[in-house]
Design an enzyme around this catalytic site. Sequence first.
Site, PDB file in Angstrom:
ATOM      1  N   GLU A 101      78.750  83.402 -36.706  1.00  0.00           N
ATOM      2  CA  GLU A 101      79.566  82.520 -35.890  1.00  0.00           C
ATOM      3  C   GLU A 101      79.749  81.119 -36.782  1.00  0.00           C
ATOM      4  O   GLU A 101      79.618  80.137 -36.061  1.00  0.00           O
ATOM      5  CB  GLU A 101      79.422  82.468 -34.591  1.00  0.00           C
ATOM      6  N   GLU A 110      78.132  91.511 -31.413  1.00  0.00           N
ATOM      7  CA  GLU A 110      77.863  90.882 -30.059  1.00  0.00           C
ATOM      8  C   GLU A 110      78.908  91.065 -29.120  1.00  0.00           C
ATOM      9  O   GLU A 110      80.087  90.900 -29.534  1.00  0.00           O
ATOM     10  CB  GLU A 110      77.654  89.563 -30.176  1.00  0.00           C
TER      11      GLU A 110
HETATM   12  C1  BG6 Z   1      77.042  83.907 -29.305  1.00  0.00           C
HETATM   13  C2  BG6 Z   1      75.904  83.708 -30.144  1.00  0.00           C
HETATM   14  O1  BG6 Z   1      78.162  82.872 -29.628  1.00  0.00           O
HETATM   15  O2  BG6 Z   1      76.812  83.962 -27.775  1.00  0.00           O
HETATM   16  C3  BG6 Z   1      74.527  84.008 -29.475  1.00  0.00           C
HETATM   17  O3  BG6 Z   1      75.911  84.486 -31.337  1.00  0.00           O
HETATM   18  C4  BG6 Z   1      74.508  83.330 -27.883  1.00  0.00           C
HETATM   19  O4  BG6 Z   1      73.426  83.451 -30.142  1.00  0.00           O
HETATM   20  C5  BG6 Z   1      75.516  84.188 -27.214  1.00  0.00           C
HETATM   21  O5  BG6 Z   1      73.436  83.380 -27.412  1.00  0.00           O
HETATM   22  C6  BG6 Z   1      75.631  83.589 -25.758  1.00  0.00           C
HETATM   23  O6  BG6 Z   1      76.185  82.322 -25.758  1.00  0.00           O
HETATM   24  P1  BG6 Z   1      75.634  80.984 -25.143  1.00  0.00           P
HETATM   25  O7  BG6 Z   1      76.463  80.025 -25.384  1.00  0.00           O
HETATM   26  O8  BG6 Z   1      75.460  81.248 -23.538  1.00  0.00           O
HETATM   27  O9  BG6 Z   1      74.346  81.142 -25.757  1.00  0.00           O
END
Ligand code: BG6
Length: 463
Positions: free
Chosen positions: A166, A366
């Site tokens: 990302e 993800e």
């Molecule tokens: C993604 C990332 O954007 O979302 C992760 O690659 C992250 O590392 C996940 O933990 C969840 O988002 P957040 O902002 O709640 O940590």
Amino acid sequence: MKEIIFPEGFIWGTTTSSYQIEGAWNEDGKGESLWDYVCHNLGIVANGDTGDVACDHYHRYREDVALMKKMGLTAYRFSMSWPRIFPTGRGKINPKGVEFYDNLVNELIKYNIEPVVTLYHWDLPLPLQNIGGWTSREVVDAYVEYAKFLFDHFGDRVKKWITFNEPQIFTVLYYSLGFFEEGVAGGFQASHLVNVAHARAVQAYRKCEYSDGIIGITLNLGTVYPKTDSDLDKQAMHILDSLNNQWYLDPVLKGFYPNEILTALRQKFEISFPEEDLSLLKSVLPLDFLGINNYSCSRVGVSKPEDLSDILSFLESHVQGIMAGEEKEEGRKYSELGWEVCPEGFYDLLIRIDKDYNHVLTYITENGIACKDNKIEDGIVQDEDRISYLQRYLEAANRAIANGVNLRGYFIWSFMDNFEWHHGYSKRFGLIRIDFETQERIWKKSAQWYREVINTNGFGMET
Ligand code: BG6
């Protein structure tokens, strides 16, 4: 009941990242990372949480891999911590750090779980931030050295590599939020240097001794919808889509940037996108695969044409809106984080990428949801809301495949609850619950459900 069946050989995985789970922040010679610094000094993380201990995975990786085996995972995506391997970012290697990843990779392979390695998931060695971070070409050189080391050392066993996780978040977003003094222009410049680093790593991989695997990049992407049918909202949708999606997709899959944004940037800032960089980006095409992270979609609207006259101010106000918590619309479902549950957006995204980017091989690297997870019965977390989310997203993925999308695998964020960046430990995304007091690993119903999905290569869904 509708039966949803995936193609044979479909990869079923979960994802984590080094800083979010490992802990052992200063053990065995590991250097300090940007996130160690952020947590210890900036006071921006909920409850003052840090990743110092996190899930203590550094010491408990065997137990965790055994759980993955029980879950039936066929792949596991994780990131390597650059400062664990090169404590100051370049030069001297830390053998203990290398040994940790050797052990982890070997343990996974022992259980037939394919290791999928992200080179960079935001934990930059701190000395490299101090020389300019991703706005510095020296950092790009250091990254390429680090990448080469990983390919040479682990390439005999790791066959799927992801250069970056990302880029938008640690470049344009971090800079727009004022984390670094260079501001939004710095963020765009950094996003370009990350693409340069990515392309150079791809080149290096293709030249290394073990180049029989595949290499790609993971982008956070999401469908943008206009709030209403008005021309103004449609225009806003188009601009936000170029800023959030196309700006990252085009350079790594087509070798150029969307013109509209490039022009807007050049009008406002001294920003450099040299021709030789663009030739470099083109020289590594086609990319072997694209990793897609998707959680939600956006709905955008503006009230007057002037709101769109300056693309970059529009972006900044949009970012502020997200940080303040976007307004919720009646009749739509939202996660614990206030993100809309939007499987149709996921479907539309997959179809669009397949069409616009030449049927590129994709993996969902993800997808998942933060839930309250506060009901535990018979020792199992009753997270039906997570199961329902995953079912709806997987159903959408399955429909996209049926319509020709070249999607070959799916990774849930996350294997276990972990340090969720500025939310600290207050938000839970895992299939396995972590009791952060005792480090006990507790199954959730969604983990049992996922085991069945993997076992039968699909699931039944109430219609
Ligand atoms: C993604 C990332 O954007 O979302 C992760 O690659 C992250 O590392 C996940 O933990 C969840 O988002 P957040 O902002 O709640 O940590």
